[in-house]
Write an enzyme that holds these catalytic residues in place. Structure first.
Site, PDB file in Angstrom:
ATOM      1  CD  GLU A   1       6.142  -7.366  -2.191  1.00 40.64           C
ATOM      2  OE1 GLU A   1       7.055  -6.902  -3.291  1.00 40.64           O
ATOM      3  OE2 GLU A   1       5.117  -7.187  -2.325  1.00 40.64           O
TER       4      GLU A   1
ATOM      5  N   GLY B   1       1.547  -0.629  -6.286  1.00 35.11           N
ATOM      6  CA  GLY B   1       2.172  -1.774  -6.953  1.00 35.11           C
ATOM      7  C   GLY B   1       1.224  -2.104  -8.186  1.00 35.11           C
ATOM      8  N   GLY B   2       0.483  -3.248  -7.953  1.00 37.88           N
ATOM      9  CA  GLY B   2      -0.375  -3.780  -8.926  1.00 37.88           C
ATOM     10  C   GLY B   2      -1.148  -2.776 -10.155  1.00 37.88           C
TER      11      GLY B   2
ATOM     12  CB  SER C   1      -5.001  -3.115  -2.308  1.00 32.38           C
ATOM     13  OG  SER C   1      -4.324  -4.350  -2.216  1.00 32.38           O
TER      14      SER C   1
ATOM     15  CG  HIS D   1       8.121  -3.031  -0.659  1.00 37.64           C
ATOM     16  ND1 HIS D   1       7.539  -4.364  -0.441  1.00 37.64           N
ATOM     17  CD2 HIS D   1       7.324  -2.429  -1.166  1.00 37.64           C
ATOM     18  CE1 HIS D   1       6.455  -4.220  -1.229  1.00 37.64           C
ATOM     19  NE2 HIS D   1       6.262  -3.010  -1.247  1.00 37.64           N
TER      20      HIS D   1
ATOM     21  CD1 TRP E   1       6.057   0.086 -12.019  1.00 46.49           C
ATOM     22  CD2 TRP E   1       7.803  -0.307 -13.913  1.00 46.49           C
ATOM     23  NE1 TRP E   1       6.169   1.200 -12.815  1.00 46.49           N
ATOM     24  CE2 TRP E   1       7.143   0.793 -13.870  1.00 46.49           C
ATOM     25  CE3 TRP E   1       8.700  -0.717 -14.722  1.00 46.49           C
ATOM     26  CZ2 TRP E   1       7.474   1.718 -15.030  1.00 46.49           C
ATOM     27  CZ3 TRP E   1       9.110   0.291 -15.628  1.00 46.49           C
ATOM     28  CH2 TRP E   1       8.344   1.395 -15.994  1.00 46.49           C
ATOM     29  CE  LYS E   2       4.715  -4.904  -5.027  1.00 45.32           C
ATOM     30  NZ  LYS E   2       3.774  -5.482  -4.406  1.00 45.32           N
TER      31      LYS E   2
ATOM     32  N   GLY F   1      -1.058  -6.059  -2.214  1.00 45.92           N
ATOM     33  CA  GLY F   1      -1.257  -7.048  -3.257  1.00 45.92           C
ATOM     34  C   GLY F   1      -2.323  -8.102  -2.724  1.00 45.92           C
TER      35      GLY F   1
ATOM     36  CD  GLU G   1       3.874   0.272   0.358  1.00 49.42           C
ATOM     37  OE1 GLU G   1       3.341   0.427  -0.609  1.00 49.42           O
ATOM     38  OE2 GLU G   1       4.755  -0.456   0.501  1.00 49.42           O
TER      39      GLU G   1
HETATM   40  C1  PEP Z   1       3.614  -2.220  -3.160  1.00 50.69           C
HETATM   41  O1  PEP Z   1       3.975  -3.105  -3.678  1.00 50.69           O
HETATM   42  O2  PEP Z   1       4.134  -1.270  -2.476  1.00 50.69           O
HETATM   43  C2  PEP Z   1       1.888  -2.209  -2.903  1.00 50.69           C
HETATM   44  C3  PEP Z   1       1.322  -1.338  -2.217  1.00 50.69           C
HETATM   45  O3  PEP Z   1       1.453  -3.221  -3.922  1.00 50.69           O
HETATM   46  P1  PEP Z   1      -0.123  -3.185  -4.195  1.00 50.69           P
HETATM   47  O4  PEP Z   1      -0.720  -1.789  -4.496  1.00 50.69           O
HETATM   48  O5  PEP Z   1      -0.130  -4.136  -5.484  1.00 50.69           O
HETATM   49  O6  PEP Z   1      -0.899  -3.727  -3.165  1.00 50.69           O
END
Ligand code: PEP
Length: 256
Positions: A99, A236-237, A215, A97, A11-12, A175, A169
């Site tokens: 980020e 994520g999203g 994504s 992660h 959920w960030k 994202g 990832e």
């Molecule tokens: C994530 O935050 O690990 C991620 C994969 O984000 P998203 O699905 O939004 O690309």
């Protein structure tokens, strides 16, 4: 070995307290239909862990921290320890992660300390790895992810590895709406599994789950999950809305 699929919702730094409780409620409503065919984890922001744990009680949803300190306790302003996560109802921590690696400069050395500390305290770990666009374009994807794997698992025993899962990832896919194609992702996943075999053993390589993240959406989940070495998704999203997250979990549960 048949691996139980796993879907995680990161959920960030999104939602508020009531949004977090509502989202847990929406996911809980879909859990019986999944019939335990997939492990479902959510990673709420730290302040919402307690109320998320309460909302998730009895649902089968597993709770995780988005990060964990490399120290067990002490003068670490702003950090959250593994025992605090356990106390708040978590069973797992997300570590490394992109980020944090790319946004906050976390090195493999720092990531490895977090992995070891989380495991020593009794948590599971989802360890994230992935290359940037520049690294992919330079043909360095394999070198980068294998370097991250090796550096981030420094000092982790074969016994403790049983509580580690990986998330590949690609940074350029997080994202952005861009996704590695199933074939591209499968190739990296197979390489990671071989590396776990070479570093640990055959049993660990067959057991470890390797999630794809970047994504993932209901529209691309089934094709990704159909790949031999893709054991689920880190989302994520699309995890911020119960129905889209559940659709991805359904695709993972159907994985043959
Ligand atoms: C994530 O935050 O690990 C991620 C994969 O984000 P998203 O699905 O939004 O690309």
């Amino acid at each position: 070995m048949t691996r139980q699929p796993l879907v995680g919702g990161n959920w960030k730094m999104h939602l508020d307290a009531s949004g977090a409780v509502d989202l847990i409620g929406g996911i809980s409503a879909g859990m019986p239909e999944l019939a335990a065919g997939v492990d479902v984890m959510v990673f709420p922001p730290f302040p919402y862990l307690g109320l998320s744990a309460e909302a998730a009680l009895g649902s089968g949803i597993l709770l995780g921290g988005q990060d964990v300190s490399g120290e067990l306790e002490g003068a670490c302003t702003g950090q959250v320890s593994a025992p605090m996560l356990l106390d708040s109802g978590c069973v797992v921590a997300l570590v490394g992660h992109s980020e944090r690696r790319h946004g906050l400069g976390e090195t493999d050395f720092v990531v490895a300390a977090k992995v070891r500390t989380a495991l020593a305290a009794g948590l599971r770990v989802v360890l994230c790895l992935g290359e940037t666009l520049e690294q992919r374009e330079a043909g360095a994807t394999v070198e980068v992810v294998l370097g991250q794997l090796s550096g981030s698992l420094e000092g982790v025993s074969v016994e403790d590895l049983d509580r580690v899962d990986l998330a590949y990832e690609p940074v350029w896919a997080i994202g952005t709406g861009l996704t590695a194609g199933p074939d591209e992702a499968q190739e990296v996943h197979a390489t990671l599994r071989s590396a776990v075999n070479a570093r640990y053993d055959d049993r660990s390589a067959s057991r470890i789950r390797i999630l794809y993240g970047g994504s993932v959406k209901p529209s691309n989940a089934a094709d990704l999950m159909a790949c031999e070495d893709i054991d689920g998704a880190l989302v994520g999203g699309a995890s911020l809305e119960a129905e889209s997250f559940l659709d991805i979990a359904r695709a993972a549960a159907r994985r043959e």
